[in-house]
Design a protein around this motif. Structure first.
Motif, PDB file in Angstrom:
ATOM      1  N   ASP A  42       0.813  -1.232  -0.216  1.00  0.00           N
ATOM      2  CA  ASP A  42       0.010  -0.135   0.069  1.00  0.00           C
ATOM      3  C   ASP A  42       0.734   1.073   0.065  1.00  0.00           C
ATOM      4  OD1 ASP A  42      -1.895   2.104   0.288  1.00  0.00           O
ATOM      5  OD2 ASP A  42      -2.589   1.228   2.209  1.00  0.00           O
ATOM      6  N   LYS A  43       0.815   1.966  -1.211  1.00  0.00           N
ATOM      7  CA  LYS A  43       1.661   3.271  -1.391  1.00  0.00           C
ATOM      8  C   LYS A  43       0.842   4.547  -0.564  1.00  0.00           C
ATOM      9  CE  LYS A  43       2.400   3.473  -5.745  1.00  0.00           C
ATOM     10  NZ  LYS A  43       2.966   4.231  -6.633  1.00  0.00           N
ATOM     11  N   GLY A  44      -0.147   4.141   0.222  1.00  0.00           N
ATOM     12  CA  GLY A  44      -0.735   5.601   0.748  1.00  0.00           C
ATOM     13  C   GLY A  44      -0.849   6.574   0.039  1.00  0.00           C
ATOM     14  N   ASP A  45      -0.434   7.925   0.466  1.00  0.00           N
ATOM     15  CA  ASP A  45      -0.692   9.033  -0.447  1.00  0.00           C
ATOM     16  C   ASP A  45      -0.128   9.082  -1.664  1.00  0.00           C
ATOM     17  OD1 ASP A  45      -2.107   9.838   1.925  1.00  0.00           O
ATOM     18  OD2 ASP A  45      -0.274  11.009   2.731  1.00  0.00           O
ATOM     19  N   PHE A  46       0.921   8.158  -1.780  1.00  0.00           N
ATOM     20  CA  PHE A  46       1.500   8.198  -3.232  1.00  0.00           C
ATOM     21  C   PHE A  46       1.301   7.105  -4.029  1.00  0.00           C
ATOM     22  CE2 PHE A  46       5.880   9.548  -0.952  1.00  0.00           C
ATOM     23  CZ  PHE A  46       5.533  10.597  -0.685  1.00  0.00           C
TER      24      PHE A  46
END
Length: 598
Positions: free
Chosen positions: A446-450
């Motif tokens: 999971d790259k989250g905000d990216f």
């Protein structure tokens, strides 16, 4: 209107129903009985950075198999784990003793005796409790092993992932790992006196001071004659104790050694200690005073490990589009091909569908070969599958799932995928319609905000974070997302699920997940998992070997012409990839030889 009698009756019924559904609404109160019963649990669930797993069991009962599997599992989880095999120390002590005697070996068996003396091999008489000199040497070996084990346990290490040099605003992007040190004391430890000695040396406040160390005994009990025969054969082929002996001589000597131990063997029966008894290599477990991380990690692992020959197959999901390349411009405004961002919900493109079909044919071939080998062996040792117990119930158990039978295939397969549509579609086969277990645990990092950003874009917009990634790709966490170190925790149950299967296992997932899984089966440092290359259109097969390890082979399923479409769209700069539609020859990150993908 209800009468008072009817109201009381209704109230009584409601109270009875609440008892069976809820128990009681009364707030739990502390009692002396509760405190007494919970005290032992409180002691055993406190945090400890050091732990000793003391193995117990007669020779040839699978202790070293358990030790190797435990070491592999704990190391993969990020702990420091080391096996201290007393047999190694005993052979060294014996070799030194024989050398000190300075006796010349002569006679027709001189060559054989010299070979055995050089490696410190000990015959069955060495393990006779009535042999005082041998008893002294055995105790000396155990003391040396225990002393080195405690010295190793007491090495203090700083937690990895320190944040001293990181700007405060980036602290959340740096994961940290506090590595517990776990020592495995691998010996027979066959008497209460020996086990009490180990327990006191490892846990006594007078001897250990503030170095709190947990100690758990794991006893391997094996009374299955067929299993013992296999264990004995493996042991005499691989142990230095039987060098210079024929197979027949070695088996006879090992049986005699077992008799010497059985004469003084005392099974674990002290319920004040923490112990696990494993019967016939995990067919049954008996657990006493095991709480906290022990219950969470070791017990499920011991229940899952088996000595089956089934293989485990890992592969990435197929391509999701025709090329993965779209027109674009570089940072200077010059036109070039750039990688198209992959949406998480995309399905397979033409090349992905081609790989899916090739994968189905490959698994069918592998499954039929696995079935053939099992059938040829079972022809000499048929199994009554209808046990009439909780294993199969009172009905005749099916050999395989209904969907497997309807496909006309005579083998079973445990099929696991992520929840990404491209992964599920890769494992959806027309002629092998095995049930698919869709697991979010197998989803990409999971790259989250990216999410949706490539490394070049991140480097340009977030240079400070990118520098952290270059320095430590394993523990650098995406803002609002995960790092590679986080994947271990959600893949732990998947590893246990794979290990416990007796039929072949197929896992269709994504690069980051497979990199972490490969480190487990390869027994390579988990911190280096980002350097594991995971090629497209390739199945990575892990086959168990005797002793608890795995051997790896890779099988490319699609023709080169199918993949060459990437290059037909023109040249482009290869970037580290995030999705499953790009080739695997991505650029390394920094100097860490890391292949960073998701």
């Amino acid at each position: 209107m209800f009468s008072k009698k009817e109201k009381d009756s209704t109230k009584e019924k409601d109270s009875t129903r609440d008892y069976y559904e809820k128990g009681s609404d009364q707030i739990a109160e502390v009692t002396a009985v509760q405190l007494k019963k919970l005290e032992q649990r409180r002691k055993l669930t406190r945090s400890s950075d050091r732990m000793v797993i003391c193995l117990v069991g007669l020779p040839g009962r699978g202790k070293s198999f358990i030790a190797r599997k435990l070491q592999s599992f704990f190391t993969w989880r990020g702990n420091e784990c080391k096996v201290f095999n007393v047999g190694k120390y005993r052979r060294q002590v014996q070799a030194d003793y024989v050398a000190a005697q300075n006796k010349q070996v002569s006679g027709k068996d001189a060559g054989k005796k010299k070979i055995r003396n050089d490696v410190g091999a000990c015959d069955a008489d060495f393990f006779d409790s009535k042999n005082p000199k041998a008893s002294e040497l055995r105790q000396k070996a155990a003391s040396l092993a225990l002393e080195e084990m405690l010295e190793w346990l007491d090495v203090d290490e700083e937690p990895e992932g320190g944040k001293d040099e990181i700007p405060v605003q980036l602290w959340a992007s740096k994961a940290s790992i506090k590595r517990s040190r776990i020592a495995i004391f691998d010996a027979t430890n066959s008497t209460r006196q020996r086990r009490q000695w180990v327990l006191e040396e490892c846990t006594s406040p007078e001897k250990r001071g503030s170095k709190i160390t947990g100690c758990v005994f794991v006893e391997s009990v094996c009374d299955d004659e067929e299993l013992l025969e296999e264990n004995f054969s493996f042991k005499v082929k691989n142990s230095p104790d039987f060098k210079g002996m024929t197979q027949k001589e070695a088996i006879a000597d090992l049986r005699k050694r077992c008799e010497k131990y059985e004469a003084q063997y005392e099974t674990i029966d002290d319920d004040s200690t923490s112990y696990i008894k494993v019967f016939n290599l995990s067919s049954k477990l008996l657990v006493n005073h095991i709480y906290g991380r022990m219950a969470k990690v070791i017990v499920p692992s011991l229940m899952s490990w088996n000595i089956g020959s089934r293989a485990i197959y890992l592969c990435r999901s197929g391509h999701t589009d025709k090329t993965g390349i779209v027109n674009g411009v570089d940072s200077n405004g010059s036109p070039r091909g750039v990688r198209r961002k992959i949406a998480r919900g995309e399905v397979l493109g033409p090349r992905g569908l081609h790989f899916r079909d090739c994968l189905e044919d490959f698994i069918a071939s592998e499954g039929n070969e696995f079935k053939r080998k099992k059938s040829s062996v079972m022809a000499f040792a048929p199994i009554n599958k209808d046990t009439g117990t909780s294993i199969s119930g009172v009905a005749i158990p099916p050999v395989m799932s209904t969907r497997s039978v309807s496909s006309g295939q005579g083998f079973s397969c445990h099929l696991m995928t992520s929840t990404m549509p491209r992964a599920v579609q890769t494992a959806t086969w027309d002629h092998l319609p095995f049930p698919i277990e869709e697991l979010p645990n197998l989803n990409p990092l999971d790259k989250g905000d990216f999410t949706g950003m490539e490394l070049e874009e991140i480097k340009e917009k977030h240079p400070s974070w990118y520098q952290m990634l270059e320095k430590d790709p394993f523990l650098t966490r995406f803002p609002g997302g995960e790092c590679y170190g986080d994947l271990i925790h959600r893949l732990e149950t998947c590893i246990i699920d794979m290990e416990q299967q007796v039929n072949m296992v197929v896992v269709v997932s994504h690069v980051s997940v497979i990199q972490v899984l490969m480190s487990y089966f390869r027994r390579t440092p988990i911190e280096q998992c980002t350097s594991n290359e995971v090629p497209m259109n390739t199945v990575i097969k892990f086959t168990p070997v005797s002793g608890g390890g795995w051997t790896e082979s890779q099988h490319r399923l699609c023709d080169e012409e199918i993949d060459s479409q990437d290059s037909e769209e023109g040249s482009y700069e290869q970037l580290p990839i995030w999705g499953d539609s790009a080739p695997s020859s991505a650029r390394n990150l920094g100097n860490n030889n890391s292949f960073f993908c998701c």
